[in-house]
Design an enzyme around this catalytic site. Structure first.
Site, short mmCIF file in Angstrom:
data_model
loop_
_atom_site.label_atom_id
_atom_site.label_comp_id
_atom_site.label_asym_id
_atom_site.label_seq_id
_atom_site.Cartn_x
_atom_site.Cartn_y
_atom_site.Cartn_z
N LYS A 263 -2.40 -1.65 -3.66
CA LYS A 263 -3.27 -0.43 -3.61
C LYS A 263 -2.27 0.71 -3.68
CE LYS A 263 -6.03 1.62 -0.32
NZ LYS A 263 -6.55 1.97 0.92
N LYS B 111 0.86 -1.31 -0.05
CA LYS B 111 -0.02 0.13 -0.01
C LYS B 111 0.77 1.31 0.00
CE LYS B 111 -3.65 2.37 2.50
NZ LYS B 111 -4.61 2.07 3.79
C1 PBG Z 1 -7.13 3.38 5.70
C2 PBG Z 1 -7.82 3.17 4.25
C3 PBG Z 1 -7.71 3.93 3.43
C4 PBG Z 1 -8.33 3.48 2.15
C5 PBG Z 1 -8.68 2.29 2.58
N1 PBG Z 1 -8.32 2.11 3.70
C6 PBG Z 1 -7.22 5.78 3.31
C7 PBG Z 1 -5.78 5.96 3.82
O1 PBG Z 1 -4.86 4.85 3.83
O2 PBG Z 1 -5.44 7.18 3.71
C8 PBG Z 1 -8.20 4.42 0.83
C9 PBG Z 1 -9.26 3.96 -0.07
C10 PBG Z 1 -9.54 4.80 -1.49
O3 PBG Z 1 -8.75 5.78 -1.55
O4 PBG Z 1 -10.42 4.17 -1.81
N2 PBG Z 1 -8.36 2.52 6.54
#
Ligand code: PBG
Length: 326
Positions: A251, A199
């Site tokens: 992601k 991520k």
């Molecule tokens: C954290 C989380 C995020 C997203 C999914 N889980 C936000 C982040 O890491 O700032 C982002 C998902 C998206 O942008 O569609 N709980």
């Protein structure tokens, strides 16, 4: 000119031939629908930066889950949005049994049972008053091990509420192993883990921050990955696989297809990719202005994500796609 020996255009001549030779097929069963459920709402509220996406109430999320079953989707991914007053330094509304996310899990489970796999976001950022994904150390950094202990509590509470899978998204080191043993000790050895293994600290999460009413100031670069790094994605994926993840996720998706292909090539468990809020919003907003064809662009983007190696795709357009693919 000498006539070409090979004529690849033959296989592009008609829709039926193109369909016959398509290398990639997207099926509704491999799509997961991410959904936001907000506390204290009396009716669904639209999210201005994500056209077509809403914050659900506990009632409307049940109906959405039923639609997901009817559309043949692979599952639903639940995110909770607490009331601002319920946020605190440790994100306790994220692991209390009557927190909005756990109530949403229970509501969906009672509606769709085992017909729709339920994935719970296991992270504290929606619930902390500082907006970070964990608890803060004295120096203001996110404390890894203390945060992981809270993730374990949260995962167990989500399993108790009825989640089929927990999906740790906080990028703390060792979180998958700790959650696996915590679930097992609590008697939830049947509850799986979809690990947000790879991520990146991405600007494309922007609209999500509106969707969950994030309190974050600053950024997550001290725990999410640097977009410059490719090899590190392979490391993160192998660690989570070894720690016991049942599935891995990459992601964001579209700007990380190289990383996704790497992970798909090495993984021995299913690989998911998340078409995140900003990826969706760019297409949806341009389509609203008539600058791009919504159906064609979303279909192309998700096809490319599957072509790169995703077995599973999380997309806010999952219901639309299921209709178009039919
Ligand atoms: C954290 C989380 C995020 C997203 C999914 N889980 C936000 C982040 O890491 O700032 C982002 C998902 C998206 O942008 O569609 N709980």
């Amino acid at each position: 000119m000498t006539p070409p020996v090979r004529r690849p255009r033959r296989l592009r001549a008609t829709p039926a031939i193109r369909r016959l030779v398509a290398e990639t097929r997207v099926h509704p069963a491999q799509l997961l629908l991410p959904v936001f459920v907000a506390d204290g709402l009396s009716e669904p509220r639209s999210i201005s930066s994500m056209p077509g996406v809403v914050q659900h109430t506990l009632d409307s999320v049940r109906a959405e889950a039923s639609r997901a079953v009817d559309a043949g989707l692979g599952g639903i991914v639940l995110f909770g949005v607490p009331e601002p007053d319920d946020k605190d330094t440790t994100g306790s509304a994220g692991y209390s049994d009557d927190g909005i996310l756990n109530r949403a899990i229970a509501a969906v489970r009672s509606e769709t049972g085992d017909d729709l796999p339920i994935f719970a976001d296991t992270c504290l950022d929606e619930f902390t008053d500082h907006g970070h994904c964990g608890v803060l150390a004295d120096d203001g950094s996110v404390a890894n091990d203390a945060t992981v202990e809270l993730y374990v509590r949260q995962a167990v509470s989500q399993a108790r509420a009825g989640a089929h899978f927990v999906a740790p998204s906080g990028m703390m080191d060792g979180q998958v192993a700790a959650i696996r043993s915590g679930l097992d000790l609590a008697g939830y050895e049947g509850v799986g883990i979809l690990a947000y293994a790879v991520k990146y600290a991405s600007a494309f999460f922007g609209p999500f921050r509106e969707a969950v009413g994030s309190s974050l100031r600053g950024d997550r670069r001290a725990y999410q990955q640097d977009p410059a790094n490719r090899r590190e994605g392979r490391l993160e994926a192998s660690l989570d696989e070894l720690e016991g993840a049942d599935m891995l996720m990459v992601k964001p998706a579209s700007h990380y297809l190289d990383v996704l292909a790497d992970v798909a090539a090495q993984s021995r468990v299913p690989v998911a990719a998340y078409q995140v809020s900003g990826e969706y919003a760019m297409i949806a907003a341009a389509a609203e202005r008539g600058w791009i064809d919504r159906e064609a662009a979303l279909t192309e983007a998700v096809t490319a994500i599957v072509r790169a190696g995703a077995d599973i795709v999380l997309t806010y357009a999952a219901l639309d796609l299921a209709g178009w693919l039919r």
